[in-house]
Write an enzyme that holds these catalytic residues in place. Sequence first.
Site, PDB file in Angstrom:
ATOM      1  CG  ASP A  98      -2.244   0.482   1.238  1.00 37.82           C
ATOM      2  OD1 ASP A  98      -2.168   1.808   0.496  1.00 37.82           O
ATOM      3  OD2 ASP A  98      -3.232   0.125   1.506  1.00 37.82           O
ATOM      4  CG  ASP A 199      -4.074   5.714   1.039  1.00 37.87           C
ATOM      5  OD1 ASP A 199      -4.978   5.277   1.689  1.00 37.87           O
ATOM      6  OD2 ASP A 199      -3.763   6.786   1.927  1.00 37.87           O
ATOM      7  CD  GLU A 258      -8.582   5.366  -1.264  1.00 35.29           C
ATOM      8  OE1 GLU A 258      -9.311   5.333  -0.242  1.00 35.29           O
ATOM      9  OE2 GLU A 258      -7.450   6.030  -0.920  1.00 35.29           O
ATOM     10  CG  HIS A 330      -9.248  -0.915   4.679  1.00 33.79           C
ATOM     11  ND1 HIS A 330      -9.025  -0.650   3.215  1.00 33.79           N
ATOM     12  CD2 HIS A 330      -8.552   0.263   5.101  1.00 33.79           C
ATOM     13  CE1 HIS A 330      -8.468   0.239   2.808  1.00 33.79           C
ATOM     14  NE2 HIS A 330      -8.101   1.183   3.909  1.00 33.79           N
ATOM     15  CG  ASP A 331     -11.117   2.763   3.941  1.00 31.78           C
ATOM     16  OD1 ASP A 331     -10.382   2.837   5.150  1.00 31.78           O
ATOM     17  OD2 ASP A 331     -10.263   3.180   2.952  1.00 31.78           O
TER      18      ASP A 331
HETATM   19  C1  NOJ Z   1      -7.570   5.798   2.235  1.00 30.02           C
HETATM   20  C2  NOJ Z   1      -7.228   4.464   3.323  1.00 30.02           C
HETATM   21  O1  NOJ Z   1      -7.941   3.428   2.571  1.00 30.02           O
HETATM   22  C3  NOJ Z   1      -8.039   4.902   4.608  1.00 30.02           C
HETATM   23  O2  NOJ Z   1      -7.863   3.594   5.578  1.00 30.02           O
HETATM   24  C4  NOJ Z   1      -7.079   5.939   5.259  1.00 30.02           C
HETATM   25  O3  NOJ Z   1      -7.935   6.275   6.433  1.00 30.02           O
HETATM   26  C5  NOJ Z   1      -7.108   7.232   4.315  1.00 30.02           C
HETATM   27  N1  NOJ Z   1      -7.048   6.925   2.833  1.00 30.02           N
HETATM   28  C6  NOJ Z   1      -5.888   7.999   4.810  1.00 30.02           C
HETATM   29  O4  NOJ Z   1      -4.530   7.271   4.247  1.00 30.02           O
END
Ligand code: NOJ
Length: 574
Positions: A98, A199, A258, A330-331
């Site tokens: 990541d 990310d 992302e 995971h978000d």
């Molecule tokens: C996206 C990530 O997937 C998330 O988990 C994170 O909190 C934020 N970016 C900040 O890095």
Amino acid sequence: MQKKWWHGKVAYQIYPKSFKDTTGSGIGDLNGITEKLDYLKSLGVDIIWISPCYVSPLADEGYDIADYYKIDPRFGTNGDMWRLIAEAKRRDMYILMDLVVNHCSDEHEWFKKALADPYGKYAGYFFFEKAVDGHAPNNWRSYFGGSAWEKVPGTDLYYLHLFHKKQPDLNWENRELREEIYKMMNWWLDRGIAGFRLDAIMNIKKALPFEKYNYTPDRDDGMCRASRMIQDAKGLGDILAEMRDRTFKPHNAFSVGEIFNNTNEQIPEFIGDNGYFSSMFDFRETILGASDKGWYDFEPVTPDEYRDACFTTQRVVDDQGMVSTIIENHDEPRGVSRYIPEGDLTDRSKKFLAVMQFMQKGLPFIYQGQEIGMENVVFHSIDEVDDISTIDEYKVAKEAGLSDEAALKLVNTYSRDNARTPMQWDDSENAGFTTGTPWLHVNPNYRREGAKTPVSADDPEIRPVNVAAENRDPDSVLNWYRKLTNLRKNSDYSDTVVYGEFVPFMEDQSNFMAFYRKGEKQTLLVLGNYRNEKREVKLPGKVRRVVLNNCEDFSMKDGVLTMDGYQAVVLDMG
Ligand code: NOJ
């Protein structure tokens, strides 16, 4: 679209903290991943994205990196990582790291040096900005709540953090910083990783000068969400092209971005044949029902909205590149808890959703636990939650006047900690995740007595959600995912599944998700009855073969198929 080595693969996301603990610390580790490679292989996984495991204070669970070159001791050692890469290679599997380079941790040595000398070289790696009339340079709200600006102690400067204050933003205008990042990326690529997931990458270019971009507030706090600036930040493409040419390209690496807040016109630029990335997540369905105000103002997602969002992605991406598909990550809360209407959750409806993901065009990413049908968990108090964004949303909901109970209900519905509970391996203590105390509690449905989801509307049997039990059960959600990954790799069908044209079918029908995949060898028709009632579907031609069916019955008469609730079928129409 040029064909690429990864197009026909299956990808899997690991959230290392919650995957498999081999030391009894209560936190998952890299050796736990290595131990489970054979399991992943048996699921048909080829590419593994590992959420951050670098040295970090874990303020945002590793998305706050204090040393880009070192594995956090809680997850293991660099040696463990080399072993994992080698063991993956031995199995023809690929590891993605990541890449979190919009920001680092305030405990990174660059930031410490910047604080020690706020006008020196390292301050230039960040955004150290002068106060304007004694205030922060503008009114951006951080993604995790509160101002995106924090005072630099002992100065009249502020530093920018679009995320938590322990995640200072890196200044991509600074050439030396960019060189440091490319060096680090190449260092990892040279060590055998196959690429990166990028990310928050849309945020690396800022709308400058900051004081010019004071926006109309979108909440009573006088601030505006930071993502608003993305449409005013010009020149992101130049940076991403430089990154591609300096890192991914020379290594023939895989990259997946992302991508939020993009325009449809940007898609070929991002993932076309000479795009900045190999692939991207589109996320259209994950923001359905969302509101700028916060979770307390969110609306539930309807089946038609979900279908329409997925189909829009399919249409706008079309043949311009290969998008990556997800149900969850995971978000997000667990996809089956979110996209299956309340009361309809069964093993069958979980399988339905899996078919819809796997049969769309795109590289499927399975998020750990998705393949066994893991569900949202019940948090009994906000103290059981670890995630910073959830804690902020809870506070916002309370400030908007919600009771503790109502605010907690939102947490149980939307919190990303729902997806972060430990992986459920078997029915031993703590689901076989750890012999210690898990950092986040385990969903009790790993054992039969804690489970509540029936097999289907007609079969009330309740089965536990864990890998060992599902391995033994030929009808389990896990074995259903195996069928889907097999189909993607089955040489009779793979070309159609991977490259076949996506054409919606009977799109005017409510609670129905259906489409063709038209390939050179055959046309597949994918039908999904997105409700708990029977429906009759007039088929558009003769069925050569029922390729997949998540129900026992296939009841067809005179060209009309009677589908059960949440039945999903893949038909070879010749
Ligand atoms: C996206 C990530 O997937 C998330 O988990 C994170 O909190 C934020 N970016 C900040 O890095």
